[in-house]
Design a protein around this motif. Structure first.
Motif, PDB file in Angstrom:
ATOM      1  N   ARG A   1       0.922  -1.207  -0.073  1.00  0.00           N
ATOM      2  CA  ARG A   1      -0.014  -0.043  -0.071  1.00  0.00           C
ATOM      3  C   ARG A   1       0.819   1.268   0.168  1.00  0.00           C
ATOM      4  NH1 ARG A   1      -2.917  -1.655   5.481  1.00  0.00           N
ATOM      5  NH2 ARG A   1      -0.753  -1.569   5.937  1.00  0.00           N
ATOM      6  N   VAL A   2       0.344   2.391  -0.733  1.00  0.00           N
ATOM      7  CA  VAL A   2       1.320   3.361  -0.455  1.00  0.00           C
ATOM      8  C   VAL A   2       1.127   4.078   0.913  1.00  0.00           C
ATOM      9  CG1 VAL A   2       1.476   6.012  -1.545  1.00  0.00           C
ATOM     10  CG2 VAL A   2       0.681   4.068  -3.074  1.00  0.00           C
ATOM     11  N   ASP A   3       2.588   4.150   1.374  1.00  0.00           N
ATOM     12  CA  ASP A   3       2.532   4.563   2.569  1.00  0.00           C
ATOM     13  C   ASP A   3       2.820   6.173   2.865  1.00  0.00           C
ATOM     14  OD1 ASP A   3       3.407   3.714   5.766  1.00  0.00           O
ATOM     15  OD2 ASP A   3       4.752   5.284   4.951  1.00  0.00           O
ATOM     16  N   SER A   4       3.684   6.478   1.937  1.00  0.00           N
ATOM     17  CA  SER A   4       3.937   7.924   1.966  1.00  0.00           C
ATOM     18  C   SER A   4       4.569   8.283   0.648  1.00  0.00           C
ATOM     19  CB  SER A   4       4.812   8.327   2.938  1.00  0.00           C
ATOM     20  OG  SER A   4       5.849   7.664   3.274  1.00  0.00           O
ATOM     21  N   SER A   5       4.900   9.508   0.265  1.00  0.00           N
ATOM     22  CA  SER A   5       5.705   9.979  -0.795  1.00  0.00           C
ATOM     23  C   SER A   5       6.646  11.004  -0.301  1.00  0.00           C
ATOM     24  CB  SER A   5       4.690  10.214  -1.888  1.00  0.00           C
ATOM     25  OG  SER A   5       4.067  11.479  -1.840  1.00  0.00           O
ATOM     26  N   TYR A   6       7.747  11.199  -1.207  1.00  0.00           N
ATOM     27  CA  TYR A   6       8.788  12.119  -0.713  1.00  0.00           C
ATOM     28  C   TYR A   6       9.092  12.834  -2.087  1.00  0.00           C
ATOM     29  CZ  TYR A   6       8.619   9.676   3.402  1.00  0.00           C
ATOM     30  OH  TYR A   6       8.410   8.915   4.652  1.00  0.00           O
ATOM     31  N   THR A   7       9.566  14.197  -2.163  1.00  0.00           N
ATOM     32  CA  THR A   7      10.033  14.723  -2.956  1.00  0.00           C
ATOM     33  C   THR A   7      11.494  15.129  -2.485  1.00  0.00           C
ATOM     34  OG1 THR A   7       8.969  16.991  -2.659  1.00  0.00           O
ATOM     35  CG2 THR A   7       8.076  15.665  -4.398  1.00  0.00           C
ATOM     36  N   GLY A   8      12.491  15.113  -3.368  1.00  0.00           N
ATOM     37  CA  GLY A   8      13.630  15.470  -2.759  1.00  0.00           C
ATOM     38  C   GLY A   8      14.213  14.514  -1.995  1.00  0.00           C
ATOM     39  N   ALA A   9      15.174  14.567  -1.078  1.00  0.00           N
ATOM     40  CA  ALA A   9      15.815  13.693  -0.082  1.00  0.00           C
ATOM     41  C   ALA A   9      14.685  13.176   0.772  1.00  0.00           C
ATOM     42  CB  ALA A   9      17.035  14.122   0.551  1.00  0.00           C
ATOM     43  N   VAL A  10      14.843  11.825   1.002  1.00  0.00           N
ATOM     44  CA  VAL A  10      13.885  11.089   1.957  1.00  0.00           C
ATOM     45  C   VAL A  10      14.616  11.148   3.533  1.00  0.00           C
ATOM     46  CG1 VAL A  10      12.551   9.252   2.478  1.00  0.00           C
ATOM     47  CG2 VAL A  10      12.685   9.996   0.240  1.00  0.00           C
ATOM     48  N   ASP A  11      14.067  11.561   4.442  1.00  0.00           N
ATOM     49  CA  ASP A  11      14.823  11.506   5.677  1.00  0.00           C
ATOM     50  C   ASP A  11      14.744  10.081   6.300  1.00  0.00           C
ATOM     51  OD1 ASP A  11      14.217  11.708   8.793  1.00  0.00           O
ATOM     52  OD2 ASP A  11      15.839  13.034   8.203  1.00  0.00           O
ATOM     53  N   ASP A  12      15.587   9.433   6.703  1.00  0.00           N
ATOM     54  CA  ASP A  12      15.669   7.969   7.049  1.00  0.00           C
ATOM     55  C   ASP A  12      14.854   7.731   8.315  1.00  0.00           C
ATOM     56  OD1 ASP A  12      16.761   5.174   6.806  1.00  0.00           O
ATOM     57  OD2 ASP A  12      17.462   5.630   8.733  1.00  0.00           O
ATOM     58  N   ALA A  13      15.023   8.751   9.262  1.00  0.00           N
ATOM     59  CA  ALA A  13      14.098   8.509  10.436  1.00  0.00           C
ATOM     60  C   ALA A  13      12.665   8.586  10.285  1.00  0.00           C
ATOM     61  CB  ALA A  13      14.563   9.435  11.472  1.00  0.00           C
ATOM     62  N   ILE A  14      11.974   9.489   9.354  1.00  0.00           N
ATOM     63  CA  ILE A  14      10.966   9.706   8.928  1.00  0.00           C
ATOM     64  C   ILE A  14      10.349   8.562   8.144  1.00  0.00           C
ATOM     65  CG2 ILE A  14       9.285  11.024   7.425  1.00  0.00           C
ATOM     66  CD1 ILE A  14      10.576  13.345   8.275  1.00  0.00           C
ATOM     67  N   ALA A  15      11.021   7.977   7.215  1.00  0.00           N
ATOM     68  CA  ALA A  15      10.705   6.777   6.430  1.00  0.00           C
ATOM     69  C   ALA A  15      10.614   5.513   7.364  1.00  0.00           C
ATOM     70  CB  ALA A  15      11.600   6.891   5.290  1.00  0.00           C
ATOM     71  N   ARG A  16      11.582   5.402   8.047  1.00  0.00           N
ATOM     72  CA  ARG A  16      11.346   4.152   9.033  1.00  0.00           C
ATOM     73  C   ARG A  16      10.254   4.350   9.859  1.00  0.00           C
ATOM     74  NH1 ARG A  16      14.319   0.357   9.955  1.00  0.00           N
ATOM     75  NH2 ARG A  16      16.000   1.000   8.654  1.00  0.00           N
ATOM     76  N   ALA A  17      10.118   5.494  10.398  1.00  0.00           N
ATOM     77  CA  ALA A  17       9.012   5.597  11.694  1.00  0.00           C
ATOM     78  C   ALA A  17       7.754   5.373  10.686  1.00  0.00           C
ATOM     79  CB  ALA A  17       9.159   6.931  12.293  1.00  0.00           C
ATOM     80  N   THR A  18       7.510   5.889   9.890  1.00  0.00           N
ATOM     81  CA  THR A  18       6.248   6.042   9.059  1.00  0.00           C
ATOM     82  C   THR A  18       5.639   4.429   8.884  1.00  0.00           C
ATOM     83  OG1 THR A  18       6.875   8.172   7.948  1.00  0.00           O
ATOM     84  CG2 THR A  18       4.898   6.614   6.929  1.00  0.00           C
ATOM     85  N   VAL A  19       6.732   3.623   8.201  1.00  0.00           N
ATOM     86  CA  VAL A  19       6.461   2.380   7.815  1.00  0.00           C
ATOM     87  C   VAL A  19       6.374   1.598   8.870  1.00  0.00           C
ATOM     88  CG1 VAL A  19       7.211   0.355   6.676  1.00  0.00           C
ATOM     89  CG2 VAL A  19       7.304   2.804   5.362  1.00  0.00           C
ATOM     90  N   LEU A  20       7.211   1.569   9.772  1.00  0.00           N
ATOM     91  CA  LEU A  20       7.249   0.448  10.966  1.00  0.00           C
ATOM     92  C   LEU A  20       6.132   0.876  12.011  1.00  0.00           C
ATOM     93  CD1 LEU A  20      11.028   0.023  11.398  1.00  0.00           C
ATOM     94  CD2 LEU A  20       9.372  -1.354  10.223  1.00  0.00           C
ATOM     95  N   THR A  21       5.478   2.061  11.883  1.00  0.00           N
ATOM     96  CA  THR A  21       4.398   2.180  13.050  1.00  0.00           C
ATOM     97  C   THR A  21       3.280   1.834  12.440  1.00  0.00           C
ATOM     98  OG1 THR A  21       3.978   4.392  12.138  1.00  0.00           O
ATOM     99  CG2 THR A  21       5.440   4.275  14.000  1.00  0.00           C
ATOM    100  N   GLU A  22       3.103   1.358  11.289  1.00  0.00           N
ATOM    101  CA  GLU A  22       1.670   0.745  10.639  1.00  0.00           C
ATOM    102  C   GLU A  22       1.380  -0.553  11.108  1.00  0.00           C
ATOM    103  OE1 GLU A  22      -0.688   1.644   8.185  1.00  0.00           O
ATOM    104  OE2 GLU A  22       0.003   3.586   8.875  1.00  0.00           O
ATOM    105  N   PRO A  23       0.180  -0.879  11.587  1.00  0.00           N
ATOM    106  CA  PRO A  23      -0.065  -2.297  11.914  1.00  0.00           C
ATOM    107  C   PRO A  23       0.014  -3.296  10.667  1.00  0.00           C
ATOM    108  CG  PRO A  23      -2.100  -0.907  11.680  1.00  0.00           C
ATOM    109  CD  PRO A  23      -1.016  -0.145  11.231  1.00  0.00           C
TER     110      PRO A  23
END
Length: 109
Positions: free
Chosen positions: A87-109
């Motif tokens: 599923r589309v979790d999120s999207s980013y333009t430019g550089a993706v901050d690692d902490a944000i990407a990891r927190a976003t995906v890993l907090t999903e049930p």
């Protein structure tokens, strides 16, 4: 682009075993008013050493959908992050901050 691509590749390598998928969506080849050559996504991936998918958006329909959902801000590179259920979790333009990407995906049930 160099830093953003390198950061996305590093995050992909770090998170791929968790089932996370990064996808770069190419909307142009950085030359104004030219149609994107179909080989450009492969060239982009080769140039930046990307192992995750790089897709060509040639008619705007996909990006228009992302824009309507508030997920695309008309900048490059455009990265879509898919969760383990694809599923589309999120999207980013430019550089993706690692902490944000990891927190976003890993907090999903």
């Amino acid at each position: 682009c160099n830093q953003a691509a390198a950061a996305a590749e590093a995050q992909w390598e770090d998170q791929r075993l968790d089932g996370v998928l990064f996808v770069h969506v190419i909307v142009d080849d950085n030359v104004q008013d030219l149609t994107v050559d179909p080989s450009f996504p492969a060239s982009w991936a080769d140039t930046y050493g990307l192992d995750f998918p790089v897709l060509l958006e040639d008619d705007g329909s996909t990006l228009n959908g992302f824009a309507e959902a508030g997920l695309y801000q008309d900048a490059l590179p455009f990265t879509v992050l898919l969760d383990p259920q694809m599923r589309v979790d999120s999207s980013y333009t430019g550089a993706v901050d690692d902490a944000i990407a990891r927190a976003t995906v890993l907090t999903e049930p």
